[in-house]
Structures are given as structure tokens and as C-alpha cells.
Design a protein around this motif. Structure first.
Motif, short mmCIF file in Angstrom:
data_model
loop_
_atom_site.label_atom_id
_atom_site.label_comp_id
_atom_site.label_asym_id
_atom_site.label_seq_id
_atom_site.Cartn_x
_atom_site.Cartn_y
_atom_site.Cartn_z
N ALA A 973 2.59 6.55 -9.06
CA ALA A 973 2.36 5.12 -8.44
C ALA A 973 3.37 4.67 -7.73
O ALA A 973 4.44 4.64 -7.89
CB ALA A 973 1.58 4.40 -9.57
N MET A 974 2.76 3.73 -6.59
CA MET A 974 3.52 2.96 -5.78
C MET A 974 3.91 1.74 -6.52
O MET A 974 2.61 1.19 -6.85
CB MET A 974 2.98 2.89 -4.41
N HIS A 975 5.07 1.16 -6.57
CA HIS A 975 5.28 0.00 -7.00
C HIS A 975 5.08 -1.15 -5.83
O HIS A 975 6.10 -0.95 -4.85
CB HIS A 975 6.44 -0.19 -7.80
N LEU A 976 4.44 -1.96 -5.72
CA LEU A 976 4.07 -2.64 -4.67
C LEU A 976 4.62 -4.18 -4.95
O LEU A 976 4.28 -4.72 -6.17
CB LEU A 976 2.88 -2.53 -3.96
N VAL A 977 4.81 -5.10 -4.12
CA VAL A 977 5.12 -6.61 -4.17
C VAL A 977 4.29 -7.36 -3.14
O VAL A 977 4.74 -6.75 -2.05
CB VAL A 977 6.35 -7.11 -4.39
N ARG A 985 5.38 -14.27 -5.71
CA ARG A 985 5.14 -12.79 -5.52
C ARG A 985 4.33 -12.27 -6.71
O ARG A 985 4.47 -12.53 -7.66
CB ARG A 985 6.57 -12.18 -5.51
N HIS A 986 3.46 -11.21 -6.04
CA HIS A 986 2.59 -10.59 -7.16
C HIS A 986 2.79 -9.06 -7.11
O HIS A 986 3.08 -8.63 -5.98
CB HIS A 986 1.20 -10.88 -6.60
N SER A 987 3.24 -8.78 -8.17
CA SER A 987 3.43 -7.04 -8.26
C SER A 987 2.62 -6.29 -8.83
O SER A 987 1.81 -6.76 -9.77
CB SER A 987 5.20 -7.01 -8.93
N PHE A 988 2.22 -5.19 -8.58
CA PHE A 988 1.23 -4.29 -8.99
C PHE A 988 1.55 -2.89 -8.41
O PHE A 988 2.39 -2.46 -7.61
CB PHE A 988 -0.15 -4.86 -8.32
N ASP A 989 0.62 -1.90 -9.24
CA ASP A 989 0.93 -0.46 -8.80
C ASP A 989 -0.33 -0.02 -7.93
O ASP A 989 -1.47 -0.64 -8.17
CB ASP A 989 0.98 0.23 -10.05
N LEU A 990 -0.30 0.91 -7.29
CA LEU A 990 -1.11 1.48 -6.48
C LEU A 990 -1.19 3.02 -6.25
O LEU A 990 -0.06 3.53 -6.25
CB LEU A 990 -1.40 0.77 -4.94
N GLN A 991 -2.09 3.81 -6.35
CA GLN A 991 -1.89 5.21 -6.21
C GLN A 991 -2.10 5.63 -4.80
O GLN A 991 -2.89 5.15 -3.84
CB GLN A 991 -3.32 5.79 -6.80
N ALA A 992 -1.10 6.67 -4.45
CA ALA A 992 -1.47 6.89 -2.81
C ALA A 992 -2.47 8.01 -2.99
O ALA A 992 -2.70 8.57 -4.25
CB ALA A 992 0.01 7.52 -2.62
N MET B 186 -6.08 -0.60 -8.95
CA MET B 186 -4.63 -1.33 -8.56
C MET B 186 -4.35 -1.72 -10.10
O MET B 186 -5.44 -1.83 -11.11
CB MET B 186 -5.12 -2.58 -7.99
N LEU B 187 -3.21 -1.57 -10.54
CA LEU B 187 -2.84 -1.83 -11.75
C LEU B 187 -1.71 -3.41 -11.61
O LEU B 187 -0.63 -3.16 -11.06
CB LEU B 187 -1.96 -0.84 -12.39
N HIS B 188 -2.12 -4.28 -12.11
CA HIS B 188 -1.46 -5.51 -11.99
C HIS B 188 -0.24 -5.44 -12.90
O HIS B 188 -0.48 -5.18 -14.22
CB HIS B 188 -2.58 -6.69 -12.29
#
Ligand SMILES: Cc1cc2nc3c(=O)[nH]c(=O)nc-3n(C[C@H](O)[C@H](O)[C@H](O)COP(=O)(O)OP(=O)(O)OC[C@H]3O[C@@H](n4cnc5c(N)ncnc54)[C@H](O)[C@@H]3O)c2cc1C
Lengths: 1073, 321
Positions: A973-977, A985-992, B186-188
Motif C-alpha cells: 500500500a501507498m502511505h499518503l498524507v 494532516r490526515h494520514s492513510f493508506d491506499l492501494q495502487a 482506504m485505510l485511515h
């Protein structure tokens, strides 16, 4: 017969020994020479041919006249001349003896250094020696007692107070050189005097100095025996010293006796005025390491004698900037003494040995190379090193901005090119457009004269003067771009070439003209010296010589001689670089000015500080501006009325320096043309100078009528559009199709619903709105009217209709090798402070827009490039929806590192809504099947902030917007902010695969030079036909565009100081102080 | 088919102002569009938030129970779709916020609705919606229509509509949404608070802000000093922070801080982008300096100076020496 005994009292053993020492000395010398030649052999070869005879005659003239040494330091030049000729005679005599004794006599028994020839030689040698010794003694006094500042090696311009270790050895070598040479000279006289005492030849008086010395010695009671023993001992001393001196020549300062000759021979005839181009096949730009030096560069380095003339002349050094041309050369030489022409593993040359700020300090005024007695070309080296810095992006941010702006708009002011000839509007007459009418003279105006308000006044004056002299002239108007002189000197060679080919193309395509004139010495220089390597250009003249001619021929008549005391500043690019010293002085004389020269005039003129792109780089705090130094010089003359300039940049710089330097009361700064205008009492143009009255009336009436009609038509159309109820915009088509003109204008489609409208509809609209747009030359979409919309599909909750990717049947993506990241790109528009609407009132006319790469997309691209770089393989594909103009932005992103680009276009996509754009992008994305898509959060012009998100949905991908942090290993998963309102800031993961909309600030985008942009043209850019994108699933239809009625701020007018006072009072009042 | 569906936005248990403003905007067209105004609250503590959006004019508040209160655009989109199927609204309204940007156009593309974002005014014309938005850096306005669309999704610009006064008495209901795949996208993982700072734009009464017009990092100290001499807090626009010239707490605007109690605001070389205006346009006395006479900042300023900011700064420095 008269001759000299060479080996006096020397036995065979001693002779053999002497010859051994002599041979050793020669070998050491030759080895030294060899190491130099070997070093030069490692240098790059020269690009162009070297014209031999011209250079030879010039070099010989320079050397024997000592022209280059006498200038601005007559005494030192004279002393050096003595040393030079003394040494030369000595060397010639020694060579003659060598030929006689070691070659001719043993082989043939012939001797020739005897008789009259010998006597004359004796006399010359004697006098030469005297000159040599006197010269050296003066040099010693100068170094030891007079101590001119230029000979000081402490780099106080860098804030240093102590000598560097290297500089300490320089001091030693300076003294060793002088002392040995002095001892050799003195020893020679001693030998001669003793010889005369012992031999007492009848011709003793032919060696007058030796003779006088001998007389003195005997007068002091020296016996013949004493003289003989001194003679015997000194023979060895003198001989060995002379041989040692010779052996040492290649190894220290003395090498200049050879290298300076080579350097003077190799110097270019127009260095700096004509800079060397980059080799066509060069992989990287400019000089970054020693491997990039040509052998000629190295030869120049070896020629430096540390005389300090350049150090003294340099405006950057004088103003306290970290550049001394002398130290620049010496540092390079020291470096190369170690490197010997081979790249080393030590600190980098540019950025290590030579600091970027040193290179950026240069104003390319040419003062250093001009005064250099040995022909070193400092600015050429500096500019070539700058090319490397530019390629690396190591430059002042403001300079970088300016370069980008020039690339985007063609001028350094970032103005719309339409405004280039706006200054002509204030004239009483129309100025011809060379693209439409032929003329005798083409006036190349240049940026400052076109856009800077103060200089615009000068341009207007020049135009009126030309008109008054009935000169037939024309401009390129918006066809002109900045000439590029300073762009080239900044080191942006790619952009320079781009500008040159544009301007040459414009001139080629223009109607005939015979010559070019300009008020701008910078444009003058590059068009005169550099443009011819790119194509044919007409001869160019600076307006100073044009004015001198017009006054001289009586085409401009002086009515009121000015009787002013003036001083004149020679622009570097006119004077020093092109020898235009006399014409402006002639003009001043003809209009009755009394010219008081500043101490630094003509070739010694002191740069205003603006050259070499420095006008685009802010001054370093704590430095004095070179221009201030200059105005102080003028003020010191006393009683000057006017400081006269003949260069737009000079006017700007000195006008400013006069104020900041505190000379507002001392004199005014004026352009040459303004003085001429005053002297000929040019008020306004006489009627007879204008085109026939009838002609003008017809023209102006025609324009008025056209304007009125267009305005009325606009109003009618706008009303009509507004009155069509929104719902009926999609009314049955047949009705509208019955009235073709209206159909073309109303925002509803002719033709069947799903088809994009045929493009040939467009031309009609121009007829409908005659000359509303001033010769609109927009590309792609028609400038006058936007195209009608495709009717919308009806959608309701009972019949939803998800938007689908456009299908581009012909489009095929290449096979994947590694990860593929798609980046959406937009070429965004910016409006200036004036603009007009298309006649259907639905968009701004194209010609009022300036375009650039959307800054959010720039950040998105950077993130994509970093990601691919981190993953180690794969490609970045840029996709845009835009007309051919958008290629400019695509090439920019390709230059930065994107691998491929795709552009989707059809005129029906002009100013389309974000859903339609997303549908188009989705079509390409579906074919590319990328592992990741980056978009910018929004575009700078329309700010929808919606395209990326819509794209994700159309493709059925997960997505995130306003992302300021991104981390991905390519697998998990990508780690995004993402950044929320208020900075949380809000951090979360997303799948490519996913669509990630990037917010600015996540990174600092890299910079692409014009050269990289040009190279990028090799990369694939595919254009996809977007005619089927509009299928009725768009987000909105534009009804109208208009300037909102807003309450505007109360605008404060007045001088800055008045406004500041007002604000200060306001603040004090509000703060209750 | 009638009415308006509004997706409420909330953070840390509090409803965002934009939602209340959107209620105001919705009320301005509710009558022409016919049907009810329904506000949907999605989240774990939806009930608490529901109370806060019960303003006069709201007809129904529907709560959608969800795990967690954080925003997930995929979930909001799914909810919007299923709520839409139930209520069949003509207009779906969200805020043009960071969250709105992440879901509004997705909803529109999902159903094929009419769509416009950053809407600064909306009206109704013969039962259909007409929206106004800015274009070309907000120098001009664009009026857009959605002929043939029975569904229109609009994202409303913040701080443009006033919050309606008075409490309401909306009908309360709940709604179940089958999230399906949408919950997996999405995973918070958490929130990151801005680090503490001794600069607080939201508490400053006097602010001097600089924008990209100052051109260069090296010029900053000069303006900082001027602000200091004036007794003003030093603020800036986003690009100044993006370039790393000033730390985040100095930033005024939507993604920075709102100058809530500011009395005098000086803007040097700031164009007046919507997001910047969000943070300062309400200030009583605004002095804007910009070389572009058409810069949108002049539309909110009290006094405008069309001049090179360096020239003026020099004189201001003399005034406050
Ligand atoms: C989600 C999101 C959130 C954002 N949040 C914020 C935010 O909180 N705060 C914020 O500020 N922005 C924010 N932005 C960015 C915003 O859209 C603009 O890009 C930004 O505000 C522009 O800053 P600016 O006015 O300094 O620069 P520009 O728009 O580049 O304007 C510079 C201005 O300076 C003027 N100028 C140039 N030289 C001179 C001179 N010598 N003298 C006088 N004037 C001169 C120019 O005419 C121009 O008007 C956000 C964007 C997004 C997408």
C-alpha cells in the motif's frame, strides 16, 4: 677583427663541464615545455578553424608595440618593454653565438659574429641590458615600495584579511623571478667590464655601459689581475645563473615569456562579443570539469602574470562581489597544475574550486579581457561554466523565474507579446509593421525599450526623431522576441538558440528591408556578431550612429545648441565590445554639448552592473552597486548638467543609482535621443510628415465603424444568449439549424446529437463579427467564438448514466517494461490586466492569454519522477488535453524527465468542463493501464479541483486529493498524507493503482533548461484525435463569461512616499497610537 | 424528483462551517427547485453532529452510521449514491473543501450528473440550477447551466454564503448503506497535528503578509523587520511556505490559518486566490499592494496600491524608522 672571446680562459675539462651543464639546462627546459604540451594535448580541440595570418600579425604587433602592456599603466608598460627588449636582444645574441660556435664553425669553419656586425650587436646588447636592468629595478620598486593595490593578493573582496598559502608562494616566485633576472643582467655587465679591463680592445666604446663601468672600476683602483680573476669567477657565476634561469622558464612565472606569446596569438578577435556555441553533439552543457577545457583555455591560463589589471577593472570586484577575474584564472591554473588536464577525484571544479556565486557575480562587461595584456578570455570561461550551472539548475530563483518567463513569453517582463509595441500607441502616427509592409529600416526594439515605462518614452522620442528625419522604418511588433544577448551570457544556450531562430525566422518572413537599427547595445551586439552564425541577417546599426548621420547630413537640424556640460557613459556592449566610441560623442558635439569625460571612459568605461543577466539577479545586501560607483565618479567631475546614456539598461540603472547614490541634485540622467530632440526642438510631428490626411481619416473612421459594429453585435449576442432559458438550450436542433448564423453562435449544436460539430463551421463566425478582434492569430480554436456545445444526455435518478472513458480506437500504448506512472498535465492560461471576450461572450479571446505549465502538475510530475527514480525502473507518461500550444508544456515535462507524452485534442474540447476533460484523460489511461496516476489538485486558471477525482471514478480506481506526503515501495500500500483546512494532516493508506492529486509544497520541482527542452523534442509525443470525447456526458455548459460587478478597493495614488505616509497614519490611527 | 441533498462535513466531532453555509445556499434555491432540503450526516457520532445542522429551513436530517468519524471519499461517494437513489434530489450539494475535492466530482461522474465546483453563487431558472464560478484566476466569472440534467452536483466555495440564523426542527431519520467494496479502498492511519508555534495568525490583530510578489527568499528578512517595526504579525501566502521560506504557522488561508480577529491586514504581492482570501477577506481594514491592477485581492481590499511593493516598502521603512 672585432669580436668577443666567448670561452675566455676556459680549459677543455671546464668546457666539457660547461656543455654538460648547458645540456642539462636545455633538457630541463625541454621537459618542462613537453609537460605543458602534453597537458594541452589532453585539452579538447577547438570547434572552428583558426585563421593564421591575421592572428600572427596581430600578435606580433601587440608584442613588439607592447600596446597591451602600456595601457592604463604606462610606467609598468615602459619598464616591461625595457625588460622585454633587453631579454630579447640577449636571447638573440646567445642564439647567434650558439649557431656560430656550435654549428657553423665546427662544420664549416665560418664565423660571422665579428667586425661591424659584432660592434652594432655589442651596442644594442649593451643598451638592451641597461633597459632590462632599469626595467627590473623599476618593477622591484613598484612591488616593494609603490605597491599598487592591484598587485595585492589578499582577497579582501571575499572578506579575507590574510594571504592564502598559495598566494604566499606567488609572492616568492614574483621576487625570485625579478631577482634572478636582475642578477643575470648585472653579472653580464660585470663580465663585460672586467673583459674590457683585461683585453683593452680598441672598440671598447661600442659597449658604452661596460666601458663606463670598466673606467669606473679602474678609477677605483682595480688592477688588471683583479679584473681577470673576477672575470674568471664571474664567467661561471653568470653562465650558470643564465642557464638556470633558462631551465626554470617552464616551471614558474617566467613561463609567460612563451605562453603569453601563444596566448596573444590564440586570442579570439571578438571574444565575448561572439561567444563560442556549444558543440552540436555535446552530451552536457558547458564546462563542469577540467575535461571540458580546450587546449586554448589551458594555454590562456598559463599566460597569466598576475598583473592585476583585470582585478582592478572588474566592476563586480569593485562593488564587493566575490569575483576577481585574476583570482578566477589563478585558481583555475593552480587546479590544472595539479590536474594536468586530467579529471581528478578531488573537489569539483565548478561548485568546488570556483563557487557558483563567483560565476554569477560577472556582468560580462568584458573589462577584464579587454585590459588583459596577454589575451586571456575570462568571460568566455565564466559563461561556459554558467552553462553547466544552468543545466544543473544552480541559479538564483529570480533568474530562474526570468528564464522561464522568457521561455514562456519571449520577453523578460513576462508581458503578453501583444503589448510589445504598445508604446507606439502614444505616437501621432502609425508605425509600420514590417511583416506587412516593406521599409528601408527595421527597428529591433528590444525588451527594455519596449516594456520599461521610462525607456518607452525614449523609444517614442527616437520614433519621432526618425519620423522627423523622414526615415522609412518599421517594427516586427509582437513578432519580436528578446534578442537573447543576455540569455546567452547567463548560460542558457538552448533558450538563446530558440530566440535567435525565432527572430531570424520573423525577419526572413518579413517584407523587404535594408538594414536593422536598435537603441539597445545588447541586441545590437548579438544581432551583429552572433546572429550571422545562425542565418542571414541584414547589417545592424546602433541608433547613436544613425543619429550622428542624420545630424551630419542635415536631415535633423539643430535649432538650439544645448550648451550643456554633459558626461557620457560608454555602454559596454557598444563601446568595449564593438568599438562604438565615436558616434555618440559626435552626436553630443553636433548638438552643442560640452563633453566632460569621466576618468574611466571609452575602453575603460565602468559597467553599470546590469550585463550578463545581472539585471535579473537581485543585488547582494552589503555591496555597492557598480552603477552607484559610476555616478559618484560622474558627480566628482563637478558641475555636470546631464549624465548621458545610450542604452536602455543604462538609463534604468543610472536613473536608479542617481537617487540611491544621493546625486539627485547634482545632475539628471538622460538618453542621447532626448538631448537630440531638445536640440532640434522636436515638439510634435509636422503634418506633412504624416501619411496623407485623407488616408488617416479613412483609416480611423473604418476602425471606428468596425469597433462600433463589433460592440453592438457583442451586446446583441450576449443578450440573446442570456435570454435563452437554460432548459431550452438543448431544444430540438432542427429549429436552430434553420438559421445557420445563429446556430453557429448559440451554444447549442447543429448536426446530430452525438457527433462533434464539423469544424468548418468556424470561419463563418469571423464574418459575423467583423474586425472585432485585432487580427486575431490564435492557434487551434477560433478566437472569435467558442464552439457550440454538444447537447447533454438526459440523466435522472431513474436513469443514471455513469461517465465512461473516451474510446480512442487508434490509440495504442507501448508494451510495459517496469512500473508506469501517468501524470496529467495542463497548459494553464493567465490573463493580463486587459482582455476581451469572444463575441459569443463565453470565453476570453485567446490572444489575451499567457500560458505556462500548471504549478500543481509540476509538483505532481516531480513526485512521479522521484517515484520512478526510487523504484529504479519504469516510465512517466504525461497526458494533456490541449491544442498544439500545449506542446510547450509537454516539452517542458519531457525535458524534466517524463518519458513520453500524449496530447488529446479537438476544437470541441476548448474550455471544456472537468468531467469532459477527465473522460478524455480516462481514454488514454485505460489504454495505458498505468500502475499509478498523479494529477495536480487543481489548475491555476480554472481551479476546478475536480479533474483527478473524476478521472479516478471514471476509471473505477481508488483516489486521494490534496496530498502532501507520498511514500510507496512499488508493491504494498501507498502511505499518503493529505492536508486539511487549517493545516491539520490526515494520514492513510491506499492501494495502487490509484489516482493521487498532488498539492504544491510536497516537493520542489526540478528545472528544465531550454537545451533540455530541445532535446526533449526527440522524445515521443503522440497526438490523439479527441473528436469523440464530447458525447453529451459533460459536467456543465457555459452560458456566459463576464467581469463581475464588485466593490473595489479605494485605489491610492501618488508617489510612493505620499502613499506610505497615508498608510503610516492609517496604521497609527488604527492602533490608537 | 425534487429537493436538495446536502452532505455534511465534520471534523473531530464538530460540524464544519461550510456545511452551515451550504444550508444557507440551499435555502436560496429550495423553493424554486421544490421538494425538501435533506442533510446527510455520515459517521460514528452522527447524532451529535446532526443536532448542530438542525438549522431553520432544513427539512430532514438523515444519519448514516459508519465506523469511525474520519472522512473517506469512497464511502461518502457510495453514501451519496444510495441516498440519491432514495431521495432523488435535483441538487446534491457539498463544500468545495479538501474533502469536497476528493468526492464531489466522483459522485457526479458516477451518476452522470451535471457538475460544477468552487461555486460562488447559485440560482434556479425554471426549475433547473444555474451556477456561477470564477475563471482565469477569478478575474472573470463564469455562468454555467446543466440542460437536460435532473441531477446536479455542486461544490460550494467556503465563506460565500451566510449561515442561516435560528434553530430548526428537522425530521430525523437513519439510513443504512451497503458499502460493498467502497469500505476497502482506504485505510485511515491517523491525524498529524501541526507542531506548536509562537506565531498565531488566528489571534493576531495586525498582520502584514507577503506573497510570491516578494520574489526571493533573501528579501524576507526585510519584510519581517518591517512587520516587527509596525508591531504586526508576519504572515504569508501558501507559495512562501511551499518553498520552505517560512514555517507553516505564518500561512494565512484555507490550508493555513484564518485571521479571525485581525483588524488591519496588509497584503504585499499577494494575488488574492480564493484560498488565501478565505483567511482574510473578512478583515475590516485591508491594504493590498500589487502591480497587477486586476489582481482579485483588490476586490476585497479597503485600500489598494497598484505599485511595485519594493518601492512602497522602502518608503514605509522610512516612515517607521
Ligand atoms: C487546497 C488548496 C489550499 C490552498 N491553501 C492556501 C492557503 O491557505 N493560503 C494561500 O495563500 N494559498 C493557498 N492555496 C494556494 C492558492 O491557490 C494560490 O496559489 C496562492 O495563494 C497564491 O499565492 P500568491 O498570491 O502569493 O502568489 P501569486 O498568485 O503568484 O501572486 C503573486 C502576486 O504578486 C504580484 N507581484 C509580483 N511582483 C510584484 C511587485 N514587485 N510588487 C507588487 N506586486 C507584485 C503579482 O501581480 C501577483 O498578483 C491553496 C491551494 C489549494 C489548491
Amino acid at each position: 677583427m672585432e669580436s668577443r672571446v666567448i670561452f675566455w680562459g676556459i680549459n677543455t675539462h671546464q668546457l666539457i663541464m660547461f656543455y654538460m651543464i648547458g645540456t642539462a639546462s636545455m633538457l630541463i627546459f625541454l621537459y618542462g615545455a613537453y609537460t605543458h604540451i602534453a597537458k594541452y594535448a589532453r585539452g579538447k580541440s577547438l570547434v572552428g578553424p583558426v585563421e593564421f595570418t591575421d592572428r600572427l600579425t596581430r600578435a606580433l604587433r601587440d608584442i613588439f608595440s607592447h600596446r597591451t602592456l602600456r595601457r592604463r599603466d604606462n610606467a609598468a608598460g615602459f619598464a616591461h618593454k625595457g625588460i622585454f627588449y633587453g631579454y630579447l636582444f640577449g636571447a638573440i645574441a646567445t642564439t647567434l653565438y650558439f649557431i656560430e660556435i656550435d654549428i657553423l664553425k665546427p662544420l664549416t669553419g665560418i664565423t660571422f659574429v665579428k667586425g661591424k656586425f659584432y660592434l652594432i650587436m655589442s651596442l644594442l646588447l649593451d643598451l638592451g641590458h641597461l633597459a632590462l636592468i632599469t626595467g627590473i629595478i623599476y618593477m622591484m620598486v613598484r612591488r616593494g615600495l609603490l605597491r599598487p593595490k592591484k598587485l595585492e593578493y589578499v582577497r579582501n573582496y571575499r572578506g579575507e584579511t590574510e594571504l592564502r598559502p598559495d598566494a604566499k608562494t606567488w609572492k616568492i616566485e614574483d621576487w625570485v623571478f625579478l631577482t634572478t633576472l636582475l642578477l643575470v643582467g648585472l653579472g653580464g655587465f660585470l663580465q663585460e667590464a672586467c673583459g674590457l679591463i683585461v683585453d683593452q680592445p680598441a672598440w671598447a666604446a661600442w659597449s658604452p655601459v661596460g666601458y663606463l663601468l670598466a673606467k669606473t672600476f679602474t678609477g677605483l683602483g682595480m688592477s688588471v689581475e683583479t679584473a681577470a680573476s673576477i672575470r674568471a669567477a664571474n664567467w661561471w657565476m653568470h653562465g650558470i645563473l643564465a642557464l638556470a634561469f633558462t631551465a626554470a622558464i617552464p616551471w614558474y612565472k617566467a613561463k609567460h615569456v612563451i605562453s603569453a606569446v601563444g596566448s596573444l596569438f590564440m586570442r579570439d578577435s571578438r571574444p565575448l562579443a561572439l561567444l563560442p556555441p556549444e558543440p552540436k553533439d555535446a552530451e552536457k552543457a558547458g564546462i563542469s570539469s577540467i575535461a571540458d577545457f580546450t587546449w586554448k583555455d589551458m594555454l590562456h591560463l598559463d599566460a597569466c602574470t598576475k598583473c592585476g589589471r583585470c582585478h582592478e577593472a572588474c566592476p563586480a570586484r569593485t562593488a564587493g562581489y566575490p569575483l576577481s577575474p585574476r583570482d578566477f584564472i589563478l585558481d583555475l591554473r593552480e587546479y590544472n597544475d595539479d590536474a594536468q588536464g586530467c579529471p581528478t577525484s578531488g573537489p569539483p571544479l565548478v561548485g568546488g574550486i570556483i563557487a557558483p556565486e563567483t560565476l554569477w557575480a560577472c556582468r560580462t562587461c568584458g573589462a577584464c579581457q579587454e585590459i588583459c595584456p596577454v589575451g586571456i578570455e575570462h568571460p568566455s570561461l565564466i559563461v561556459r561554466m554558467r552553462r553547466h550551472l544552468v543545466e544543473q539548475g544552480t541559479m538564483d530563483p529570480l533568474l530562474r523565474n526570468t528564464i522561464t518567463v522568457i521561455g514562456d513569453t519571449g520577453n523578460s517582463f513576462g508581458e503578453n507579446s501583444r503589448k510589445r509595441s504598445q508604446w507606439t500607441k502614444a505616437l501621432e502616427f502609425r508605425v509600420k509593421d514590417i511583416r506587412e509592409e516593406p521599409a528601408e529600416t527595421l527597428w529591433f526594439v528590444g525588451d527594455y525599450a519596449s516594456f520599461d515605462p521610462r525607456n518607452q518614452k525614449v523609444s517614442q522620442t527616437v520614433a519621432r526623431l526618425l519620423k522627423a528625419a523622414r526615415e522609412d522604418f518599421a517594427l516586427l511588433h509582437e513578432g519580436e522576441k528578446t534578442a537573447g544577448n543576455d540569455v546567452r551570457r547567463v548560460g542558457e544556450e538552448g533558450l538563446y538558440e530558440e530566440l535567435v531562430s525565432h527572430n531570424i525566422e520573423q525577419m526572413d518572413g518579413a517584407k523587404p528591408f535594408k538594414r536593422i537599427i536598435t537603441t539597445d547595445p545588447h541586441s545590437y551586439n548579438t544581432i551583429k556578431n552572433e546572429y550571422p552564425s545562425f542565418g542571414k541577417v541584414a547589417p545592424i546599426e546602433h541608433y547613436s550612429s544613425v543619429l550622428a548621420d542624420l545630424l551630419g547630413q542635415g536631415r535633423l537640424k539643430v535649432k538650439k545648441p544645448l550648451n550643456k556640460r554633459v558626461t557620457f557613459h560608454d555602454p559596454c556592449h557598444l563601446g568595449r565590445l564593438n568599438g562604438g566610441y565615436d558616434a555618440p560623442r559626435k552626436v553630443l558635439e553636433l548638438i552643442g554639448c560640452q563633453l566632460i569625460e569621466m576618468p574611466r571612459n571609452r575602453d575603460n568605461s565602468f559597467c553599470c552592473g546590469a550585463g550578463g543577466g545581472r539585471i535579473w539577479i537581485p543585488d547582494t545586501p552589503g555591496t555597492q552597486k557598480p552603477s552607484e560607483n559610476r555616478v559618484h565618479e560622474a558627480a566628482a567631475l563637478g558641475g555636470i548638467d546631464i549624465f548621458v546614456t545610450c542604452c536602455p539598461k543604462d538609463l534604468t540603472m543610472f536613473e536608479d543609482a542617481r537617487k540611491t547614490g544621493g546625486h539627485e541634485k547634482d545632475f539628471v540622467v538622460q538618453d542621447l535621443a532626448e538631448l537630440v530632440a531638445e536640440a532640434i526642438e522636436l515638439k510634435s510631428i509636422k503634418l506633412q510628415d504624416l501619411p496623407p490626411l485623407a488616408d488617416r481619416i479613412v483609416k480611423s473612421v473604418a476602425t471606428q465603424i468596425a469597433d462600433t459594429v463589433a460592440a453592438k453585435l457583442d451586446a446583441v449576442l450576449a443578450n440573446r444568449l442570456a435570454s435563452i432559458p437554460a432548459a431550452s438550450l438543448a431544444a430540438p436542433v432542427a429549429q436552430l439549424a434553420a438559421a445557420p448564423a445563429a446556430a453557429a453562435l448559440a451554444p447549442a449544436a447543429p448536426g446530430s446529437a452525438s457527433q462533434a460539430p464539423p469544424v468548418q463551421e468556424a470561419p463563418k463566425k469571423e464574418e459575423a463579427a467583423p474586425s472585432a478582434a485585432p487580427a486575431a492569430k490564435a492557434n487551434g480554436a477560433d478566437a472569435a467564438v467558442t464552439l457550440p456545445d454538444t447537447p447533454f444526455k438526459p440523466v435522472s435518478w431513474d436513469a443514471i448514466s455513469p461517465v465512461t472513458p473516451a474510446s480512442f480506437a487508434g490509440y495504442q500504448a507501448p508494451a510495459k517494461n517496469g512500473p508506469r506512472i501517468l501524470v496529467t498535465i495542463k497548459h494553464v492560461a493567465k490573463l493580463g490586466d486587459e482582455y476581451g471576450f469572444t463575441s459569443d461572450g463565453r470565453d476570453v479571446r485567446r490572444e489575451f492569454m499567457e500560458f505556462s505549465l500548471n504549478e500543481w502538475d509540476d509538483a505532481a510530475l516531480e513526485e512521479a519522477l522521484r517515484c520512478i527514480e526510487k523504484l529504479g525502473s519504469g516510465e512517466v507518461v504525461a497526458v494533456t488535453v490541449g491544442d498544439a500550444d500545449a506542446d510547450a508544456s509537454l516539452y517542458k515535462v519531457l525535458a524534466k524527465g517524463a518519458h513520453r507524452a500524449v496530447r488529446i485534442w479537438d476544437d470541441s474540447l476548448t474550455n471544456a468542463d472537468p468531467i469532459t476533460i477527465a473522460r478524455a484523460l480516462a481514454g488514454v489511461a485505460a489504454a495505458e493501464a498505468p500502475d499509478l496516476i498523479f494529477s495536480g489538485v487543481q489548475s491555476g486558471d480554472q481551479a476546478h479541483g475536480a479533474t483527478g477525482t473524476a478521472l479516478a471514478r471514471i476509471l473505477g480506481l481508488p483516489h486521494a486529493a490534496v496530498v502532501v506526503g507520498f511514500d510507496w515501495d512499488g508493491k504494498d500500500a501507498m502511505h499518503l498524507v493529505r492536508e486539511l483546512e487549517g493545516g491539520l494532516r490526515h494520514s492513510f493508506d491506499l492501494q495502487a493503482p490509484a489516482v493521487v492529486a498532488i498539492q504544491t509544497g510536497i516537493n520542489t520541482p526540478r528545472f528544465a533548461t531550454m537545451k533540455m527542452v530541445k532535446q526533449a523534442k526527440q522524445k515521443p509525443l503522440v497526438v490523439v484525435d479527441g473528436k469523440d470525447v464530447q458525447d453529451g456526458s459533460g459536467g456543465y455548459q457555459v452560458r456566459r463569461m463576464y467581469v463581475p460587478q464588485q466593490t473595489k478597493a479605494e485605489m491610492l495614488t501618488g508617489t510612493p512616499s505620499e502613499i506610505a505616509k497615508f498608510i503610516a497614519n492609517l496604521i497609527r490611527e488604527k492602533k490608537g497610537a | 424528483m425534487a429537493g436538495i441533498l446536502l452532505l455534511a462535513e465534520h471534523l473531530n466531532g464538530a460540524v464544519r462551517d461550510i456545511t452551515k453555509e451550504a444550508i444557507g445556499a440551499a435555502l436560496s434555491v429550495k423553493e424554486q427547485l421544490g421538494g425538501p432540503l435533506v442533510v446527510a450526516v455520515i459517521g460514528e457520532n452522527a447524532d451529535a453532529i446532526a443536532n448542530a445542522v438542525d438549522l431553520s429551513g432544513v427539512d430532514e436530517i438523515v444519519t448514516v452510521k459508519m465506523q469511525g468519524d474520519h472522512f473517506d471519499p469512497h464511502i461518502y461517494e457510495e453514501c451519496a449514491l444510495q441516498l440519491g437513489m432514495k431521495y432523488k434530489p435535483k441538487l446534491v450539494l457539498v463544500g468545495h473543501t479538501v474533502n469536497g475535492m476528493a468526492c464531489a466530482s466522483a459522485v457526479a461522474a458516477r451518476v452522470g450528473a451535471g457538475f460544477a465546483s468552487d461555486v460562488l453563487a447559485l440560482s434556479a431558472d425554471a426549475g433547473t440550477v444555474v451556477a456561477t464560478r470564477g475563471a482565469y484566476g477569478n478575474k472573470v466569472n463564469l455562468e454555467v447551466a446543466f440542460p437536460g440534467r435532473e441531477i446536479v452536483v455542486l461544490a460550494l466555495r467556503g465563506a460565500t454564503y451566510p449561515i442561516p440564523e435560528g434553530a430548526g426542527s428537522a425530521k430525523r431519520s437513519t439510513f443504512e448503506v451497503d458499502l460493498g467494496e467502497a469500505s476497502k479502498a482506504m485505510l485511515h492511519t491517523g491525524y498529524i497535528e501541526a507542531p506548536p508555534s509562537n506565531i498565531d495568525i488566528s489571534k493576531a490583530e495586525y498582520i502584514l503578509s507577503v506573497g510570491r510578489g516578494i520574489q526571493e527568499k533573501d528579501h524576507l528578512p526585510r519584510f519581517e523587520k518591517l512587520a516587527d517595526r509596525l508591531g504586526f504579525t508576519f504572515g504569508c501566502s501558501r507559495p512562501i511556505v511551499d518553498s520552505g521560506w517560512l514555517p507553516k504557522p505564518h500561512q494565512v488561508g484555507q490550508s493555513g490559518k484564518v485571521a479571525s480577529v485581525c483588524k488591519v491586514y496588509i497584503a504585499l504581492g499577494i494575488s488574492g486566490a480564493v484560498q488565501h482570501l478565505y483567511g482574510m477577506k473578512h478583515v475590516d481594514t485591508i491594504i493590498a499592494v500589487n502591480t497587477d491592477p486586476e489582481a482579485p485581492i483588490f476586490n476585497v481590499a479597503t485600500y489598494g496600491v497598484c505599485m511595485d511593493l519594493f518601492e512602497l516598502t522602502k518608503e514605509l521603512e522610512t516612515q517607521f524608522n
